[in-house]
Structure formats: structure tokens, C-alpha cells
Design a protein around this motif. Sequence first.
Motif, PDB file in Angstrom:
ATOM      1  N   MET A   1       0.812  -1.210   0.000  1.00 53.05           N
ATOM      2  CA  MET A   1       0.000   0.000   0.000  1.00 53.05           C
ATOM      3  C   MET A   1       0.856   1.275   0.000  1.00 53.05           C
ATOM      4  N   PRO A   2       1.924   1.411   0.806  1.00 50.87           N
ATOM      5  CA  PRO A   2       2.728   2.639   0.744  1.00 50.87           C
ATOM      6  C   PRO A   2       3.330   2.868  -0.640  1.00 50.87           C
ATOM      7  N   PHE A   3       3.777   1.787  -1.282  1.00 49.71           N
ATOM      8  CA  PHE A   3       4.356   1.943  -2.619  1.00 49.71           C
ATOM      9  C   PHE A   3       3.290   2.383  -3.614  1.00 49.71           C
ATOM     10  N   TYR A   4       2.080   1.848  -3.491  1.00 50.40           N
ATOM     11  CA  TYR A   4       0.998   2.224  -4.416  1.00 50.40           C
ATOM     12  C   TYR A   4       0.604   3.680  -4.216  1.00 50.40           C
ATOM     13  N   LEU A   5       0.514   4.129  -2.968  1.00 53.97           N
ATOM     14  CA  LEU A   5       0.145   5.523  -2.722  1.00 53.97           C
ATOM     15  C   LEU A   5       1.212   6.468  -3.271  1.00 53.97           C
ATOM     16  N   LEU A   6       2.475   6.124  -3.068  1.00 52.96           N
ATOM     17  CA  LEU A   6       3.553   6.962  -3.594  1.00 52.96           C
ATOM     18  C   LEU A   6       3.516   7.000  -5.115  1.00 52.96           C
ATOM     19  N   ALA A   7       3.282   5.835  -5.725  1.00 50.23           N
ATOM     20  CA  ALA A   7       3.194   5.807  -7.191  1.00 50.23           C
ATOM     21  C   ALA A   7       1.965   6.556  -7.687  1.00 50.23           C
ATOM     22  N   SER A   8       0.852   6.521  -6.954  1.00 56.70           N
ATOM     23  CA  SER A   8      -0.354   7.254  -7.362  1.00 56.70           C
ATOM     24  C   SER A   8      -0.097   8.758  -7.375  1.00 56.70           C
ATOM     25  N   VAL A   9       0.617   9.255  -6.365  1.00 61.31           N
ATOM     26  CA  VAL A   9       0.956  10.673  -6.343  1.00 61.31           C
ATOM     27  C   VAL A   9       1.834  11.028  -7.529  1.00 61.31           C
ATOM     28  N   PHE A  10       2.797  10.169  -7.836  1.00 61.68           N
ATOM     29  CA  PHE A  10       3.692  10.426  -8.966  1.00 61.68           C
ATOM     30  C   PHE A  10       2.924  10.427 -10.290  1.00 61.68           C
ATOM     31  N   VAL A  11       2.018   9.459 -10.473  1.00 56.98           N
ATOM     32  CA  VAL A  11       1.237   9.391 -11.714  1.00 56.98           C
ATOM     33  C   VAL A  11       0.330  10.611 -11.842  1.00 56.98           C
ATOM     34  N   GLY A  12      -0.287  11.045 -10.727  1.00 63.23           N
ATOM     35  CA  GLY A  12      -1.146  12.222 -10.779  1.00 63.23           C
ATOM     36  C   GLY A  12      -0.406  13.485 -11.135  1.00 63.23           C
ATOM     37  N   LEU A  13       0.894  13.556 -10.767  1.00 62.02           N
ATOM     38  CA  LEU A  13       1.670  14.752 -11.055  1.00 62.02           C
ATOM     39  C   LEU A  13       2.178  14.791 -12.488  1.00 62.02           C
ATOM     40  N   VAL A  14       2.525  13.642 -13.053  1.00 60.57           N
ATOM     41  CA  VAL A  14       3.153  13.634 -14.378  1.00 60.57           C
ATOM     42  C   VAL A  14       2.145  13.376 -15.505  1.00 60.57           C
ATOM     43  N   ALA A  18      -5.227  12.603 -15.247  1.00 58.55           N
ATOM     44  CA  ALA A  18      -5.333  11.260 -14.670  1.00 58.55           C
ATOM     45  C   ALA A  18      -5.790  11.358 -13.222  1.00 58.55           C
ATOM     46  N   ASP A  19      -6.737  10.502 -12.861  1.00 59.47           N
ATOM     47  CA  ASP A  19      -7.246  10.453 -11.491  1.00 59.47           C
ATOM     48  C   ASP A  19      -7.095   9.023 -10.975  1.00 59.47           C
ATOM     49  N   PRO A  20      -6.028   8.747 -10.252  1.00 57.59           N
ATOM     50  CA  PRO A  20      -5.804   7.372  -9.779  1.00 57.59           C
ATOM     51  C   PRO A  20      -6.886   6.847  -8.851  1.00 57.59           C
ATOM     52  N   LEU A  21      -7.740   7.742  -8.318  1.00 52.97           N
ATOM     53  CA  LEU A  21      -8.808   7.285  -7.435  1.00 52.97           C
ATOM     54  C   LEU A  21     -10.027   6.793  -8.199  1.00 52.97           C
ATOM     55  N   ARG A  22     -10.216   7.238  -9.454  1.00 47.60           N
ATOM     56  CA  ARG A  22     -11.398   6.866 -10.219  1.00 47.60           C
ATOM     57  C   ARG A  22     -11.075   6.236 -11.573  1.00 47.60           C
ATOM     58  N   ASP A  23      -9.948   6.575 -12.133  1.00 39.04           N
ATOM     59  CA  ASP A  23      -9.587   6.097 -13.464  1.00 39.04           C
ATOM     60  C   ASP A  23      -8.891   4.736 -13.344  1.00 39.04           C
ATOM     61  N   VAL A  24      -9.483   3.701 -13.968  1.00 42.17           N
ATOM     62  CA  VAL A  24      -8.916   2.358 -13.888  1.00 42.17           C
ATOM     63  C   VAL A  24      -7.541   2.316 -14.548  1.00 42.17           C
ATOM     64  N   ALA A  25      -7.370   2.988 -15.669  1.00 39.03           N
ATOM     65  CA  ALA A  25      -6.066   2.985 -16.341  1.00 39.03           C
ATOM     66  C   ALA A  25      -4.997   3.627 -15.468  1.00 39.03           C
TER      67      ALA A  25
END
Length: 400
Positions: A1-14, A18-25
Motif C-alpha cells: 500500500m505505501p508503494f501504491y500511494l507513492l506511485a499514485s501521487v507520482f502518476v497524478g503529477l506527471v 489522470a485520477d488514480p482514485l477513479r480512473d482504472v487505467a
Amino acid sequence: MPFYLLASVFVGLVTDGADPLRDVAAQLLSFGCALPLAALAALLLPQLRPLEVAAVRTLCFLPAERLADGPAPSWAARRRTALWFVAHLLAGGVVSGMTLAAPPAAVVLLVLPFTAPLQRSVPPWMQDLPGALGPLAGLGLLALVVATAWACGVLLARCAPALLGPTPADRLAAAERRAADLATRNRLARELHDSVGHALSAVTLQASAARRVLDEDPEFARQALTAIEETTRAAVAELDTVLGLLREEDGTDPAAPAPTLDALDALLARTRAAGMTVEAAVEERCAGLPPVVSREAYRIVQEGLSNALRHAGPVPVRLQLRLRRDQLTLRMENPVAAGGAGPAPAAPTARTGGGLGLRGIAERARLLGGEATATATDGVWRLTARLPLAGSAHTGADGS
């Protein structure tokens, strides 16, 4: 879970929009980015392996001997742990995602034919399912979740011994620990056998001689009792030394140093008090031997005298210590049975399971790179030990 949250923040920034909370991709992309972070953490944290091993033992019911103990000691072990950690997280992510998404969809499919308002709010592909096909699809979806979880568990259980099992370095370290433990046990057994065993043999003969002449020769009996007192006092001191070897293993100093050839005269005096005649020829240069060689030579002489006392009685013994170049040669000779007269103790009794003393003598000689032989020829028992002085450099100050 910590790795996923960190990666979600990174994906949202770059990623724009993209919305990692709602977008399946975006969620899948975040999950994919989290796996390299997990592998990096496993490489940098060797303490991760014990945690994963504990989890495998609990969840996969694998035997403890098939898995490694302790942190990963080498980079090869860390890479294997990292590969396992990524596989574990990947399987866990797949099963977790299916567990979160599939059961609600299965429930909808099961009740879909019986709820008209629900039929109007579901996606078009669900509305097109005819009759009982919806509930069957729901049951199939639940079965898929169960089968996926079972398959992932079986696959991880098969991979765990290969990725979390002991590496060649782990096996070598375990073998070295077992060898060290065995060497310590053998060392303690030799010390107890040679020191305390010799004292008990001498005391037995001294007490037997005193009992036999108590009425006829009280003075001899008094001398024997004095010798028993001195022998037991020396035995207690040597027992403290042997117990000190145990304290050495804990990092503390032993109670007293082990005896060396400097104490040879006292050893011979106690042996003569038991009724044995000892003729000793010791070169003066033997007083300057390295401590390890001197200590092992003392123990060999002690065990040789003890063997003579046990198995032959108060027989005459010839002892010779010679120093030639870089080698100490020790020779002992005695008849195989007592032949003298006088107040001799009872004949020694045969013992079963013997030979430990001779084995200990051979081990002591091998530790110094030397050799020891013992043979009986023409009614004479001969013990010969050759101890190289250079071998003391390889055994260390403790002789282990």
C-alpha cells in the motif's frame, strides 16, 4: 500500500487529467510503477526477508527447513528476496482487485432477473443477458475469484523455497556454525575427560591403597589421604578452568588459565602418590614452548598417565619430552599390567565404551598439525605424540 500511494501521487503529477482514485487505467499504471519501488526497497532492506519468510510459513504451511532464517546476507539473496516480494505484491494486487470488483458485480448479476429497476440502471451488456444467464455469470465470476486466489497461492508456495530458501552462502554459514558448535563440544569433552577424569582415577587408586594399609601402615595411609586432598583441590581448579571455556564463548575471561608443562612436576607428584613409579626425562628447553603447545602437551601427558592408572594400575611409567628443531616429541611407555609387589590397589576393571582418551589425544595433536599413535608391543604400551611448534600459529591463543 505505501508503494501504491507513492506511485499514485507520482502518476497524478506527471499525467494530465489522470485520477488514480477513479480512473482504472491510472490505477493500473500506479500499480505498475509501485512494483519497481517495492523491488528497490527489498534490495536495500535485508530485514525484509524474515518478514516474508514468516508470512510464507504462516500462510503457505511450508516446513521451516525449506526457508532461510535471518536477514539476507548477500546481494544474491537480496535479489531473490526482491523478486519474491514483487511476485507477492503482484499476486496480492491481482487478487485484491478482483476481490473488490468481482463480488459486487456477481451480486448484481445474481439478482438482475428479479429486479426491474436494477435492470434499467446496469450497463447495456448486463441488460442484454437473457433469463438465467445473469445468475450463472455471477456464479462464474465468484468461482473465478476463488480459482485465481487458489492459483496464486499455489504458485507462490512453489516459488517460495526457490526465492526465500537458503542460498549457498546461507548453507555454508549454517555448516560453519554447526562445525563451530561441534568443535566447542569436543573441546569441552576433551578437557573434562583429561582433567577431571585423570583426577578421579588417581583419587580412586589412592583411596584404595589407603584402605588396604590403614591398619598396617597408618603413615602411608596418611600420605595417601594428603595426596587425595591435593588431587581433588587441583581437580576443582581444573574444573573451574574447563567451565571457564564456557564463559569464553560468552565473551568473558575464563576463571583460570589452563595448566601447561610448567605444572608437570605437580602432576607427576600426584601420580606418584597414587603408587605409580614415573621416570621422567624432560629437556630444559621445553620450558620455553609456545603456550598452546605446552598446554596440549600437558593434557596428553595427563591422559597418558590416566590411561595407565585406569587400565594397568600402579605400573612403572617412562616419560620422555624431547625438542628437536621445530617439533616436540612426547613418548610414554608402561607395562600393560602391574607386576610389582606392595600395597597395590585392586586391579583395574574393564570399561565399556572406552577409547575417548586416545581419541582426544589424537585430536589435540591434529589441532597443532601433528600426530599421535598408541600401540601395545611385547607387553609394553607405547604412546607417541609429535607436536610441531609452528602449528600453534594456526590454532590461536585458545587452542580451539
